[in-house]
Design a protein around this motif. Structure first.
Motif, PDB file in Angstrom:
ATOM      1  N   PRO A   1       0.829  -1.218   0.000  1.00 47.67           N
ATOM      2  CA  PRO A   1       0.000   0.000   0.000  1.00 47.67           C
ATOM      3  C   PRO A   1       0.858   1.261   0.000  1.00 47.67           C
ATOM      4  N   PHE A   2       0.354   2.296  -0.671  1.00 47.64           N
ATOM      5  CA  PHE A   2       1.089   3.549  -0.831  1.00 47.64           C
ATOM      6  C   PHE A   2       0.227   4.704  -0.352  1.00 47.64           C
ATOM      7  N   ILE A   3       0.796   5.520   0.538  1.00 51.21           N
ATOM      8  CA  ILE A   3       0.147   6.736   1.037  1.00 51.21           C
ATOM      9  C   ILE A   3       0.937   7.932   0.526  1.00 51.21           C
ATOM     10  N   ILE A   4       0.256   8.885  -0.088  1.00 53.36           N
ATOM     11  CA  ILE A   4       0.907  10.096  -0.573  1.00 53.36           C
ATOM     12  C   ILE A   4       0.467  11.273   0.288  1.00 53.36           C
ATOM     13  N   ASP A   5       1.434  12.019   0.795  1.00 51.60           N
ATOM     14  CA  ASP A   5       1.163  13.267   1.501  1.00 51.60           C
ATOM     15  C   ASP A   5       1.243  14.392   0.468  1.00 51.60           C
ATOM     16  N   ALA A   6       0.074  14.893   0.069  1.00 48.63           N
ATOM     17  CA  ALA A   6       0.009  15.931  -0.960  1.00 48.63           C
ATOM     18  C   ALA A   6      -0.163  17.316  -0.356  1.00 48.63           C
TER      19      ALA A   6
END
Length: 377
Positions: free
Chosen positions: A166-171
């Motif tokens: 799983p990949f979490i992006i902090d935008a």
């Protein structure tokens, strides 16, 4: 005041944002809490905001757009949905405390994919080396809040897909400035504030949730749906939106998102980078000043950090404030980024732009710096 701290919050907002918030206060109650006009208008506004965010970030289903208090709230939901106590996570070398503190609280084993500043290929290689099928989650800031470094989230997403992680992006620093498409990236979560590049008010945030991703609640309470049931609904967005929504904030966020979509991401980014380049050129001949910038501003947004030999960055920031110029000085809630870049001992003075800044304001900043840097503030 000349405001150059938009990486913290976009203080200058479109006039439509304040107008929308006043209108919400005068005409909206709470969505899902009644069939009368004030509740219906709130429900319609919330849905419109979800829909515009879904279109901007490449989501087909607006129900996958969850409103939060801020990006930190969104990141806590995302991280704690995927990383169990004592679990494993791979993060970049440029993460904010909003990512690293939740992981530390979970007692997670954190592997840091560190690479030199503005070296996107090095970041990709570092992640490729550290991500394994046993990794609970990979988390990466799209853009460093300290240096404006654009990290290669597309390449990192491809590694995660190939290894089933799983990949979490902090935008937080890219939403409203750089294109970001949720379904194309196949990210599990993308977290962002409403009050920075989306030009909404403080107290608003967004969590984009991937298809089929299990979500863990941080709060439980009323949702206006399935009220007889004593556990939270199992569907989005209700599952993650316990309690009364911030309708004035959501109305303001909707106005901010519409401003961004009308103006265009490319145009906004080009304007911010133009001001960044002006600042960079104006600081080139100052002795003892180090400016952290990529050649040609490649892999960089409208953010510059600098240090001055023999001078305290906090003193520089305070002196500029006395001259009516707002910047941020210090560690910027991002010790990982400073450690990676080698500025942890000193911190930096950060100058960050928005669509509302002008070349004339940059000229005033440069006059103030030229008049004082090189001798003690």
């Amino acid at each position: 005041m000349i405001y150059f701290d938009s990486a913290a919050t976009s203080f200058q907002k479109p006039g439509s944002v304040a107008a929308a918030m006043w209108e919400a206060l005068a005409s909206m109650s709470s969505p899902g809490r009644g069939g009368y006009p004030a509740a219906a208008r709130a429900a319609d506004t919330a849905f419109q905001c979800r829909s515009e965010l879904a279109e901007l970030f490449g989501l087909k289903n607006p129900e996958q757009v969850v409103f939060t208090l801020n990006a930190t709230h969104a990141l806590n939901i995302a991280i704690k949905s995927l990383v169990p106590p004592g679990g494993t996570a791979v993060v970049s070398g440029y993460e904010h405390n909003a990512v690293t503190r939740p992981l530390e609280t979970l007692g997670a084993k954190i592997s840091v994919a560190a690479a030199p500043l503005f070296d996107a290929e090095g970041v990709t290689e570092a992640f490729c080396h550290l991500i394994t099928p046993n990794t609970n989650a990979v988390i990466c800031s799209h853009v460093s809040n300290v240096f404006g470094f654009i990290q290669p989230v597309e390449e990192i997403a491809a590694i995660c897909r190939s290894r089933g992680v799983p990949f979490i992006i902090d935008a937080s620093q890219s939403a409203g400035i750089l294109p970001l498409k949720m379904e194309a990236l196949d990210a599990s979560f993308i977290a962002m504030p409403g009050h920075k590049g989306l030009y909404g008010p403080q107290g608003t945030g967004v969590l984009l949730c991937g298809k089929g991703v299990s979500t863990r609640t941080l709060l439980e309470g009323g949702t206006g749906s399935q009220s007889i049931q004593q556990i939270m609904p199992d569907f989005l967005p209700d599952r993650l939106e316990a309690g009364t929504l911030n309708m004035p904030g959501i109305a303001g966020l909707l106005a901010g998102v519409r401003y961004v979509r009308r103006g265009g991401l490319d145009k906004i980014l080009a304007h911010e980078k133009h001001l960044t380049q002006m600042t960079l050129q104006g600081l080139e001949d100052l002795p003892g000043v180090k400016v952290y910038a990529a050649p040609g501003l490649r892999n960089q947004t409208g953010v510059l950090s600098l240090t001055a030999e023999g001078q305290d960055v906090e003193v520089i920031g305070s002196a500029l404030a006395e001259r009516g110029i707002a910047v941020r000085a210090g560690i910027h809630c991002a010790p990982y980024a400073h450690r990676t870049a080698g500025t942890l001992d000193s911190g930096t003075v950060r100058i960050s732009f928005s669509d509302f800044n002008t070349p004339e304001e940059v000229a005033r900043l440069l006059r103030a710096l030229h008049g004082n840097l090189g001798r003690s503030f």
